[in-house]
Design a protein around this motif. Structure first.
Motif: not given
Length: 196
Positions: A56-60, A185-196
């Protein structure tokens, strides 16, 4: 310094993290500061910062911190730190209340000041500080100097919020500068597994 050199330089990132931790009914949030060459490179630091969140951990939201007040913010090796610099970068999380809203309101301030007292004074000048008050309601009054319906929930020097490894390796350099563009400023739902 060339454009390629600045791309290779580590950056200070400020992230709003979200997680629906086990046993919680709603998503929880926290702010995270890290140093890396890219957002994707921060993922191990993020996971070490907020453990036991499962997937569930993500960047907002996030920003690369390069401009605060009238100062340029850069990251340099610890060996290049200016021992005479007095300015520090502060993170302040203000909390306040609105009548008939069953939630605490928050407002984040980043400011460059010489000490905590000056950082608090700067935060108290914000519109949020002046407008999120409830006079006469027990428990909704302040515990900063004037006792006026708002509180400083948290105040930290950014360097206090970094991991010990980053503190040993890097220094946050603060240089007076005019006409700096605001950080994006970047806003949204950023999944950690999609950053790599």
């Amino acid at each position: 310094m060339t454009e390629q050199d600045t791309r290779l330089q580590p950056k200070l990132y400020m992230l709003l993290l979200g997680s629906k931790a086990p046993g919680r009914h709603v998503e929880q949030h926290d702010f995270f500061f890290g140093i890396a060459h890219s957002l994707a490179e921060l993922v191990p630091q993020i996971k070490a910062f907020w453990r036991n969140t499962g997937t569930s951990l993500h960047i907002d939201g996030w920003r690369e911190v390069t401009a605060v007040d009238k100062y340029q913010i850069t990251v340099v090796p610890k060996s290049e730190a200016n021992p005479n610099a007095t300015e520090k970068l502060f993170f302040i999380n203000l909390g306040g209340y609105l009548l008939n809203k069953l939630e605490e309101q928050h407002f984040v301030v980043l400011t460059v000041q010489d000490d905590r007292g000056l950082a608090i004074q700067e935060a108290k000048r914000s519109v949020f500080f002046r407008t999120n008050t409830i006079k006469g309601m027990k428990g909704a009054n302040a515990h900063i100097d004037d006792k006026y319906g708002i509180d400083v929930d948290d105040i930290y020097k950014i360097e206090e919020m970094l991991s010990p490894a980053l503190k040993d390796q890097y220094h946050i350099q603060i240089i007076p500068a005019d006409n700096l563009p605001e950080d994006e400023v970047h806003l949204g739902y950023f999944r950690l597994d999609k950053l790599t």
